[in-house]
Design a protein around this motif. Structure first.
Motif: not given
Length: 264
Positions: A168-169, A171, A176
């Motif tokens: 999962y990246k 937001k 990140q």
């Protein structure tokens, strides 16, 4: 649930592969996981005890702040000098402990079952760190508050730790960055980026690095130095695992030094 992976070489039974799970699946797994449910229960108990032995708002808030300041330093110290140390696997009496609390996690960084710390080791550590701090600030009421704060921070750590290994990246840019730095710890050089949600202590101790090009790839990033040679001298972890230690994750490219050795 979809996205499950059975890995009998590390732990029998149900295991979740974070590399194949999405955020929704993680939330379900996290909120129903026995260890997390135990932590939630202890937080509620801590709140009740804090109210019963109420030390006053000043002592209560001070104990929470103290734990927030102490916790990252303690975590960093344990992670760097205990979990990444080599003395635990060199004794038959502590080999299983080291295998469970960290070696298994580096051998399979996406395996949820071994990502969470074992309550039998985590809770006594939290108590040993937080209860004396709280008691010195405001007696038993503040001690209960401090312990509850420590368990709450642990829950937050564990969730973000899952995010860092999830397919999962995030937001948010700051999540990140946090995830990228932790991935470097697991897949590039384990002797750095020991933090989970904060890397302030890493920066203070000179163990922080921001990009892979800042350091050569470590040949022990996956086995923490417990290679085949060490396994022959100290076989207890290997016997418990049921297979020799691997020197890199599945699908990862070899380290520079490993590649050179294989080419030779």
């Amino acid at each position: 649930m979809s996205g499950t992976l059975r890995n009998p070489t590390i732990r029998s039974g149900r295991s979740f592969d974070l590399g194949k799970m999405n955020l929704r699946q993680l939330w379900i797994a996290y909120l129903t996981y026995p260890t997390i449910l135990l932590y939630f229960t202890l937080i509620v108990v801590s709140v009740i005890l804090s109210a019963h032995f109420f030390a006053g708002w000043g002592a209560t808030l001070t104990s929470i702040l103290a734990v927030m300041l102490v916790y990252p330093v303690v975590w960093y110290s344990l992670h760097r000098w205990i979990l990444h140390g080599q003395w635990l696997y060199k004794s038959r009496w502590t080999a299983s402990l080291w295998k469970r609390i960290h070696f298994d996690h580096h051998q399979d960084p996406h395996l949820l079952d071994v990502l969470f710390g074992a309550p039998a080791t985590t809770l006594p550590t939290i108590g040993a760190v937080t209860i004396p701090v709280g008691w010195l600030i405001g007696g038993w009421g503040a001690a209960a508050t401090a312990f509850g704060a420590g368990v709450t921070i642990t829950c937050i750590y564990e969730f973000f730790h899952c995010i860092q290994h999830l397919n999962y990246k995030p937001k948010a840019a700051w999540i990140q960055r946090m995830k990228a730095w932790h991935v470097l710890h697991h897949f590039h050089d384990e002797d750095g980026n020991f933090g989970i949600t904060s890397y302030v202590v890493d920066r203070a101790f000179g163990s922080f690095y921001e990009e892979a090009r800042a350091r050569p790839r470590s040949p022990s990033v996956f086995n923490l130095g417990y290679n085949l040679e060490q396994a022959k001298r100290y076989p207890w972890v290997m016997k418990l695992t049921g297979s020799p230690p691997r020197d890199r994750p599945d699908g990862a490219r070899p380290s520079t030094r490993s590649a050179s050795r294989d080419a030779a």
